[in-house]
Design an enzyme around this catalytic site. Sequence first.
Site, short mmCIF file in Angstrom:
data_model
loop_
_atom_site.label_atom_id
_atom_site.label_comp_id
_atom_site.label_asym_id
_atom_site.label_seq_id
_atom_site.Cartn_x
_atom_site.Cartn_y
_atom_site.Cartn_z
CB ALA A 70 0.96 2.68 -1.90
CG ASP A 71 3.24 9.10 -2.42
OD1 ASP A 71 3.19 9.40 -1.21
OD2 ASP A 71 3.16 9.96 -3.33
#
Length: 212
Positions: A70-71
């Site tokens: 995830a970012d």
Amino acid sequence: MTATRVVLASTSPRRIELLTAAGLPFRAVAPGIDERPPRPLGPLRLVAWAAATKAEAVARRLPGAVVIAADTAVVRDGQVFGKPRDRRQAAAFLRALSGQTHQVYTAVHIIDGRSKRRAYGVSRTHVTMRELSDRVIADYLRTGEAQDKAGAYAIQGEGRRLVRSVRGPYDNVVGMPMRLVTRLLGECGIPLPANNPDGTKDTQKGLERSRH
């Protein structure tokens, strides 16, 4: 389920905590990448690129695993507020967000090493900040929370006092939108319970408590 290796491509305590709460056994591994894109990207493409790059880096090292990456980016009027370099930049970020509504985007990218299938998506939340005086900003910076957080605040910590309202998934602002993660893992054949997966029911109550 027990034979499937699930790996979180992150050592973020916030992401580890949210995924652990879902009851999914997993291993956390640092992706070890340069998170600067090879060319300028808009906010949505930036988080999508970073999440995919993290997932690919870990998937190469752990073939056969299901890798979750995830970012998160904080965005206002097209400007991305990443992790501040120092306290001076953190203060500048908070002044720019003060009294304004910004968006938080988190891209999630999953690589199923068993089938080579990919599943990905982006979650969005609108966050409105209070009017922040210089004193409030200085007091918050002394907590030390700002330095490794996108946008220079941690909504799950003392940073909740800076926030007026949240519209959308609360846990997306923390960095791991579990409603989206649940859907993407389901596409890979890994079911998760969906009981209040994004915490939105508790968001306003928590913000109300933080004012007192």
